[in-house]
Enzyme design. Structure first.
Site, mmCIF file in Angstrom:
data_model
loop_
_atom_site.group_PDB
_atom_site.id
_atom_site.type_symbol
_atom_site.label_atom_id
_atom_site.label_comp_id
_atom_site.label_asym_id
_atom_site.label_seq_id
_atom_site.Cartn_x
_atom_site.Cartn_y
_atom_site.Cartn_z
ATOM 1 N N GLY A 146 0.800 -1.219 0.000
ATOM 2 C CA GLY A 146 0.000 0.000 0.000
ATOM 3 C C GLY A 146 0.832 1.267 0.000
ATOM 4 C CB CYS A 147 4.234 2.118 0.794
ATOM 5 S SG CYS A 147 3.817 2.098 2.538
ATOM 6 C CB ALA A 148 3.682 5.324 -3.873
ATOM 7 C CB SER A 149 8.308 4.884 -1.361
ATOM 8 O OG SER A 149 8.026 6.177 -1.786
#
Length: 141
Positions: free
Chosen positions: A47-50
């Site tokens: 769920g993290c873009a990074s």
């Protein structure tokens, strides 16, 4: 003064959003890197873009264990957010972790409003992951 109290105090002093973001980046530079073998799919926060990895360790076992967290990210600002998340949760009992409103603390620091929607979603994913770990370790205790 606890690391979290120091961060809250420092953020209250910084009234410019650019200064706050520079401070967040500086916090991220201070956390140690994870070992390469710890950057696994199991430790990766979904769920993290990074890319964000969190490692959970039980510092004290029992019905309400004390948990310690380590983490890192490949993005400077997100790594700083990881550092803050670690200061909020690491070294706390599972019951305290579950009850902590980390997003309210980020709001109090004046950081939420300056995060992109992707970073805010990633922050929520980190908090959810840590609180889920706390619930699971407490249930297993």
């Amino acid at each position: 003064m606890t690391p979290l109290a120091q961060i809250l105090d420092d953020c209250a002093y910084l009234d410019d959003w650019q200064d706050r973001m520079s401070y967040v980046i500086e916090l991220g530079r201070k956390i140690p890197d994870l070992a390469p073998e710890e950057r696994t799919a199991a430790n990766k926060v979904q769920g993290c873009a990074s890319q964000v990895w969190l490692v959970t360790e039980t510092a004290e076992a029992g019905d309400d264990p004390v948990l310690a967290f380590r983490g890192e990210s490949d993005a400077h600002i997100v790594r700083g957010l990881v550092a803050i998340v670690l200061s909020i949760f690491s070294g706390k009992r599972a019951s305290e972790i579950v009850e902590t409103d980390a997003l309210a603390l980020f709001d109090r620091m004046g950081l939420i409003e300056y995060l992109s929607s992707q970073r805010a979603n990633g922050l929520r994913s980190m908090v959810r992951r840590i609180q889920d770990e706390a619930r699971a370790r407490r249930a297993a205790g």
